[in-house]
Write an enzyme that holds these catalytic residues in place. Structure first.
Site, short mmCIF file in Angstrom:
data_model
loop_
_atom_site.label_atom_id
_atom_site.label_comp_id
_atom_site.label_asym_id
_atom_site.label_seq_id
_atom_site.Cartn_x
_atom_site.Cartn_y
_atom_site.Cartn_z
N SER A 98 0.60 0.82 -2.42
CA SER A 98 1.87 0.13 -2.18
C SER A 98 3.07 1.08 -2.34
O SER A 98 2.99 2.09 -3.05
CB SER A 98 2.04 -1.03 -3.16
OG SER A 98 0.91 -1.88 -3.11
N1 SAH Z 1 -2.73 -1.74 -6.09
C1 SAH Z 1 -3.17 -0.82 -5.06
C2 SAH Z 1 -2.81 -1.32 -3.68
C3 SAH Z 1 -4.02 -1.81 -3.04
S1 SAH Z 1 -3.93 -2.50 -1.45
C4 SAH Z 1 -2.68 0.57 -5.31
O1 SAH Z 1 -1.87 0.76 -6.20
O2 SAH Z 1 -3.16 1.51 -4.63
C5 SAH Z 1 -4.88 -3.95 -1.72
C6 SAH Z 1 -6.30 -3.77 -2.15
O3 SAH Z 1 -6.84 -5.09 -2.32
C7 SAH Z 1 -7.21 -3.08 -1.15
O4 SAH Z 1 -7.81 -1.97 -1.75
C8 SAH Z 1 -8.24 -4.15 -0.78
O5 SAH Z 1 -9.54 -3.65 -0.55
C9 SAH Z 1 -8.21 -5.03 -2.00
N2 SAH Z 1 -8.71 -6.40 -1.82
C10 SAH Z 1 -8.55 -7.23 -0.78
N3 SAH Z 1 -9.19 -8.41 -1.00
C11 SAH Z 1 -9.75 -8.30 -2.25
C12 SAH Z 1 -10.54 -9.18 -3.06
N4 SAH Z 1 -10.90 -10.40 -2.67
N5 SAH Z 1 -10.93 -8.74 -4.27
C13 SAH Z 1 -10.60 -7.49 -4.71
N6 SAH Z 1 -9.86 -6.62 -3.98
C14 SAH Z 1 -9.44 -7.03 -2.77
#
Ligand code: SAH
Length: 217
Positions: free
Chosen positions: A62
């Protein structure tokens, strides 16, 4: 000496303080985490840019401002236990780890969970546990949590997260019916059956995919 320290300081000043974020604990947490270690080598020179960056598997780390804003609105205390859904690179988990006692984070893509564990170990972040499972179900076995941060967008706020908060607990989550743009909501649990919901404004997150989220594909 960290060669990115001055870039990180400029990011805090120009992207966070200039937009009105003034919470010193959150600003210090962002200063303490080497964001460049959470991005791919090929994107190193953009690590501190004012935008999300790709981390593979169609996912993103993000934008720094969004991470700081979400952490600020969670009103974290040093003794809090926090659940994060969507570990991705592990960056937001590392920032949260500076602000509270324990972070439990859940990622659905095994390769990202593995890489995040490795990066978090490299930056010596010891109060984070990364799980690989469907985060739309939360972590009932470890609930209740003082705060929950959801880093992917749900079609609506899942009941599971509201149930897994302590009374007085806070949830920050992007949600909305469109897969490409949503609102960021803060939900505060006032009692077992009463919740205060605030709309913090428009955002664009990748979808939360799972049993209580969007269907895959
Ligand atoms: N907080 C992260 C941003 C991640 S983007 C950072 O700092 O880099 C969102 C993430 O949510 C992705 O990696 C995606 O694979 C994950 N995601 C989506 N659906 C999910 C679920 N049901 N359970 C766990 N992770 C999930």
């Amino acid at each position: 000496m960290d060669p990115f320290e001055s870039e990180r300081e400029a990011m805090v000043r120009e992207q966070l303080e200039r937009r009105g974020l003034a919470n010193p604990r959150v600003l210090d947490a962002i200063r303490a985490v080497p964001r460049h270690l959470f991005v791919k080598n090929s994107l190193l020179k953009h690590a501190y840019a004012d935008r999300p960056l790709t981390i593979g598997h169609y996912q993103t780390i993000s934008q720094p401002y969004v991470v700081a804003l979400m952490c600020d609105r969670l009103k974290l205390e040093e003794t809090d236990r926090v659940l994060e859904i969507g570990t991705g690179s592990g960056y937001a988990a590392a920032v949260l780890a500076q602000l509270c006692e324990r972070v439990v984070t859940v990622e659905r893509i095994p390769e990202l969970a593995k890489r995040a564990r490795e990066t978090l170990a490299k930056v010596d972040c010891r109060n984070v546990t990364v799980h690989c499972s469907d985060g739309t179900l939360g972590r009932p076995e470890e609930a209740p949590f003082d705060a929950i941060l959801v880093s992917a967008a749900a079609p609506a706020v899942p009941e599971t997260y509201k149930q897994q908060l302590c009374v007085g607990g806070r949830l920050v989550i992007p949600a909305g019916r469109s897969r490409s743009s949503q609102s960021l909501y803060r939900v505060r649990k006032k009692s077992d059956s009463e919740f205060a919901v605030e709309d913090l404004g428009g955002v664009a997150f990748v979808p939360l995919i799972g049993e209580k989220g969007w269907q895959n594909g």
